[in-house]
Design a protein around this motif. Structure first.
Motif, mmCIF file in Angstrom:
data_model
loop_
_atom_site.group_PDB
_atom_site.id
_atom_site.type_symbol
_atom_site.label_atom_id
_atom_site.label_comp_id
_atom_site.label_asym_id
_atom_site.label_seq_id
_atom_site.Cartn_x
_atom_site.Cartn_y
_atom_site.Cartn_z
ATOM 1 N N THR A 1 10.793 -7.092 -12.902
ATOM 2 C CA THR A 1 11.832 -7.592 -11.993
ATOM 3 C C THR A 1 12.010 -6.705 -10.771
ATOM 4 O O THR A 1 12.845 -7.003 -9.906
ATOM 5 N N LEU A 2 11.278 -5.615 -10.671
ATOM 6 C CA LEU A 2 11.447 -4.698 -9.542
ATOM 7 C C LEU A 2 10.998 -5.365 -8.248
ATOM 8 O O LEU A 2 10.029 -6.130 -8.235
ATOM 9 N N PRO A 3 11.692 -5.077 -7.128
ATOM 10 C CA PRO A 3 11.403 -5.784 -5.872
ATOM 11 C C PRO A 3 10.004 -5.502 -5.352
ATOM 12 O O PRO A 3 9.503 -4.383 -5.431
ATOM 13 N N ARG A 4 9.385 -6.561 -4.805
ATOM 14 C CA ARG A 4 8.059 -6.447 -4.189
ATOM 15 C C ARG A 4 8.163 -6.437 -2.664
ATOM 16 O O ARG A 4 7.206 -6.105 -1.979
ATOM 17 N N ALA A 5 9.328 -6.848 -2.149
ATOM 18 C CA ALA A 5 9.528 -6.866 -0.696
ATOM 19 C C ALA A 5 11.008 -6.699 -0.413
ATOM 20 O O ALA A 5 11.861 -7.010 -1.262
ATOM 21 N N ALA A 6 11.315 -6.170 0.763
ATOM 22 C CA ALA A 6 12.713 -5.952 1.140
ATOM 23 C C ALA A 6 12.895 -6.247 2.621
ATOM 24 O O ALA A 6 12.032 -5.912 3.442
ATOM 25 N N ILE A 7 14.015 -6.906 2.942
ATOM 26 C CA ILE A 7 14.414 -7.110 4.330
ATOM 27 C C ILE A 7 15.724 -6.356 4.519
ATOM 28 O O ILE A 7 16.698 -6.585 3.800
ATOM 29 N N VAL A 8 15.751 -5.436 5.455
ATOM 30 C CA VAL A 8 16.923 -4.580 5.682
ATOM 31 C C VAL A 8 17.524 -4.942 7.035
ATOM 32 O O VAL A 8 16.830 -4.937 8.051
ATOM 33 N N PRO B 1 16.916 -5.089 -11.516
ATOM 34 C CA PRO B 1 16.969 -3.810 -10.779
ATOM 35 C C PRO B 1 18.345 -3.426 -10.280
ATOM 36 O O PRO B 1 18.583 -2.255 -9.983
ATOM 37 N N LEU B 2 19.293 -4.371 -10.176
ATOM 38 C CA LEU B 2 20.643 -4.018 -9.758
ATOM 39 C C LEU B 2 21.509 -3.591 -10.933
ATOM 40 O O LEU B 2 22.638 -3.142 -10.744
ATOM 41 N N VAL B 3 20.996 -3.753 -12.152
ATOM 42 C CA VAL B 3 21.684 -3.354 -13.382
ATOM 43 C C VAL B 3 23.062 -4.003 -13.468
ATOM 44 O O VAL B 3 24.014 -3.412 -13.979
ATOM 45 N N LYS B 4 23.180 -5.216 -12.931
ATOM 46 C CA LYS B 4 24.456 -5.935 -13.006
ATOM 47 C C LYS B 4 24.675 -6.476 -14.413
ATOM 48 O O LYS B 4 23.726 -6.754 -15.146
ATOM 49 N N ASP B 5 25.964 -6.654 -14.757
ATOM 50 C CA ASP B 5 26.355 -7.192 -16.062
ATOM 51 C C ASP B 5 25.722 -6.386 -17.200
ATOM 52 O O ASP B 5 25.436 -6.913 -18.277
ATOM 53 N N SER B 6 25.520 -5.101 -16.959
ATOM 54 C CA SER B 6 24.903 -4.238 -17.962
ATOM 55 C C SER B 6 25.957 -3.350 -18.611
ATOM 56 O O SER B 6 27.086 -3.240 -18.133
ATOM 57 N N LYS B 7 25.549 -2.690 -19.678
ATOM 58 C CA LYS B 7 26.458 -1.742 -20.328
ATOM 59 C C LYS B 7 26.670 -0.505 -19.459
ATOM 60 O O LYS B 7 27.604 0.256 -19.685
ATOM 61 N N TYR B 8 25.807 -0.317 -18.444
ATOM 62 C CA TYR B 8 25.950 0.818 -17.541
ATOM 63 C C TYR B 8 26.919 0.506 -16.400
ATOM 64 O O TYR B 8 27.744 1.337 -16.030
ATOM 65 N N PHE B 9 26.805 -0.689 -15.830
ATOM 66 C CA PHE B 9 27.626 -1.062 -14.674
ATOM 67 C C PHE B 9 28.114 -2.504 -14.825
ATOM 68 O O PHE B 9 27.629 -3.403 -14.150
ATOM 69 N N PRO B 10 29.073 -2.770 -15.711
ATOM 70 C CA PRO B 10 29.540 -4.160 -15.894
ATOM 71 C C PRO B 10 30.212 -4.736 -14.655
ATOM 72 O O PRO B 10 30.107 -5.931 -14.396
ATOM 73 N N TYR C 1 19.305 0.208 -7.154
ATOM 74 C CA TYR C 1 17.987 -0.404 -7.306
ATOM 75 C C TYR C 1 16.886 0.557 -6.906
ATOM 76 O O TYR C 1 15.769 0.493 -7.442
ATOM 77 N N ALA C 2 17.177 1.508 -6.005
ATOM 78 C CA ALA C 2 16.177 2.532 -5.695
ATOM 79 C C ALA C 2 15.921 3.404 -6.917
ATOM 80 O O ALA C 2 14.781 3.746 -7.245
ATOM 81 N N THR C 3 17.000 3.763 -7.625
ATOM 82 C CA THR C 3 16.855 4.572 -8.832
ATOM 83 C C THR C 3 16.128 3.797 -9.922
ATOM 84 O O THR C 3 15.293 4.346 -10.656
ATOM 85 N N ALA C 4 16.442 2.492 -10.019
ATOM 86 C CA ALA C 4 15.782 1.659 -11.019
ATOM 87 C C ALA C 4 14.287 1.551 -10.750
ATOM 88 O O ALA C 4 13.477 1.527 -11.680
ATOM 89 N N ILE C 5 13.910 1.493 -9.483
ATOM 90 C CA ILE C 5 12.491 1.459 -9.131
ATOM 91 C C ILE C 5 11.807 2.742 -9.575
ATOM 92 O O ILE C 5 10.694 2.723 -10.117
ATOM 93 N N ASN C 6 12.479 3.866 -9.375
ATOM 94 C CA ASN C 6 11.888 5.162 -9.704
ATOM 95 C C ASN C 6 11.819 5.420 -11.207
ATOM 96 O O ASN C 6 10.900 6.081 -11.693
#
Length: 522
Positions: free
Chosen positions: A489-496, A455-464, A473-478
């Protein structure tokens, strides 16, 4: 207080001797308010200023600075002073709260005990962790007590850690890690600098690496009063820099990269180059092929040695070439500096002036001024040691948060390198400790993975090169399909912690919708 109260009491006794008032005054004196000062620290800013909480009968009435603090010298900033509001705000949260209605609606909450709240959190988080701990997002705000919040806590719950910095200064941090290896954004050595480009910076009301604006302002004023340090404000708005700026270049928003390249062009064209520095302390002499790859003998980068008339390792070259066109193993090669010089040849003041919306003559003047004031070749004695003296510098921090901001800060760093200012007295600093960050080696061997991505799109062709943006990750969830994200792999819980993504980050609708889809958020 006690002396004044005693004096008033003595006068009262004299005036009302023999009356019932004496007893009432004595009783009031016994109940006179007590004042004390309780040591504490400010957590709302970057530099953790020490403060004294002034208390009357145990109630905090004001925050005062600690005069022995070397950063604020007894004067907390308005943010520090204002924290008193949080202590006695009638609407402050006094207990844990548990939502009783659906997400995305106006919140309805019930008060809970700490025991019940912690039990609920542990139960829901353990459900997710039993499936995969990385499905828990640990969203932190400004780092405080990093050994706990950045390391120990994350390791204990094995969560996916993300930060707020993608909307703060991360483009600048990544640019410096990639270019110099230092973990910080550009700022001056105020103690010795004579010329400052205040670039996209609210000069009197902004903070930099690990310090707040109160420290910067003190250093700026001292530099101007003691040495007459010149300040050039580069910003669409003059802001409060007005009384402190000697010149103002009102560039169009988002055109800073063009200006930085043009200033590099002027410095090169005017010959203000610290050639010994570029030869020995940078990769400017490395030979580069037409395809952009560096010429190596095994793992050793090669340069062209003018003394021997051929390629050689930098360590053994007597006179590494910075300019020229050569041939190695039948291939045309150029020193990296020549590559850069050719790249910026068309980045003239006239070219940048049209893009930035400023007079090309001003760009020419600033570039020449920067090069001349660098005093290339000069030295200064600091603490009994003779060191290089390059009293020109750049202040830049949040301005990197723009499209192409990563490359913009890199271009500014290269401008500083041309005159040998990095690390020199009065020159360019970044990280206070001058330690090479782990990302320097990592970025030298970037690997772009194949999808599907997390979901963080790390090490990807979009955001290396990726800082873990909450908006990503909010956009990836949507819309996981757009960025080829594995839905599993989308998050099931979040601590902010110490941040509010909904109001603090860009693309608010995406953040709102994304967080609504996370089943459990603390």
């Amino acid at each position: 207080g006690s002396v004044a109260a005693g004096g008033a009491l003595a006068g009262a006794k004299f005036l009302f001797e023999g009356s019932e008032t004496v007893g009432r005054v004595a009783e009031a004196a016994e109940k006179a308010p007590t004042e004390d000062f309780f040591p504490t620290a400010c957590w709302i800013g970057k530099q953790d200023c020490s403060m004294l909480a002034r208390r009357i009968d145990g109630r905090v009435v004001k925050f005062d600075g600690l005069v022995t603090n070397p950063r604020n010298k007894g004067t907390p900033c308005p943010k520090g002073q204002a924290q008193i509001m949080a202590i006695y705000d009638p609407h402050r949260v006094k207990t844990p709260l548990i939502r009783t209605n659906g997400k995305g609606e106006h919140g309805e909450w019930k008060e809970a005990s700490w025991e019940d709240a912690l039990a609920l959190c542990a139960s829901r988080l353990n459900e997710v962790r039993a499936e995969d701990p990385e499905l828990v997002i640990w969203q932190k705000g400004r780092s405080k007590v990093e050994p706990i919040y950045d390391d120990a806590f994350v390791e204990a719950i094995r969560a996916t850690k993300v930060g707020h910095g993608g909307y703060c200064s991360d483009a600048g941090y990544r640019a410096m890690e990639y270019t110099w290896g230092l973990h910080g954004v550009l700022h001056p050595d105020f103690k010795y600098t004579d010329y400052v480009l205040s670039w996209g910076w609210n000069l009197t009301n902004a903070g930099g690496n690990k310090t707040c604006f109160i420290t910067w302002s003190q250093q700026l004023v001292e530099a101007r009063e003691s040495r007459g340090t010149k300040v050039v404000q580069i910003d669409p708005r003059l802001r409060p820099a007005g009384p402190f700026a000697d010149a103002w270049l009102p560039v169009r928003p988002g055109t800073d990269l063009a200006l930085a390249l043009a200033l590099c062009n002027v410095v090169i064209a005017s010959g203000h180059l610290d050639r010994p520095y570029l030869q020995r302390y940078t990769n400017a002499a490395y030979l580069v092929r037409a395809d952009g790859s560096v010429v190596r003998n095994g793992d050793v980068e090669m340069v062209w040695d003018n003394a021997s008339g051929g390629p050689a390792p930098l360590a053994s070259a007597t006179d590494p070439a910075l300019e020229g066109f050569f041939e190695v193993d039948g291939q045309a090669v150029r020193p990296a500096f020549q590559v850069f010089k050719d790249e910026v040849a068309e980045a003239t003041p006239e070219w940048a002036g049209k893009i930035c919306g400023v007079d090309p003559r001003a760009i020419q003047e600033i570039g020449q001024d920067f090069g001349e004031r660098a005093q290339i070749g000069s030295t200064i004695v600091v603490d009994g040691v003779e060191v290089p003296h390059r009293p020109v510098s750049i202040m830049a921090y949040h301005m990197g948060q723009q499209e192409l901001g990563f490359q913009t800060v890199r271009a500014m760093a290269l401008l500083s390198m041309l005159v040998g200012a990095p690390g020199a007295a009065g020159g360019q600093t970044s990280d206070y400790d001058w330690k090479i960050h782990k990302n320097y080696a990592k970025f030298a061997h970037l690997k772009v993975e194949d999808p599907p991505y997390g979901p963080l799109v790390k090490d990807s062709k979009y955001f290396p090169i990726n800082s873990g943006l909450p908006g990503i990750y909010a956009t990836a969830i949507n819309d996981p399909a757009t960025f080829e994200v594995d839905p599993e792999t989308l998050p099931r819980a979040a601590i902010v912690h110490m941040t509010n993504p909904v109001v603090a980050y860009a693309s608010q609708p995406d953040v709102l919708e994304g967080f609504k889809k996370i089943p459990f958020t603390v």
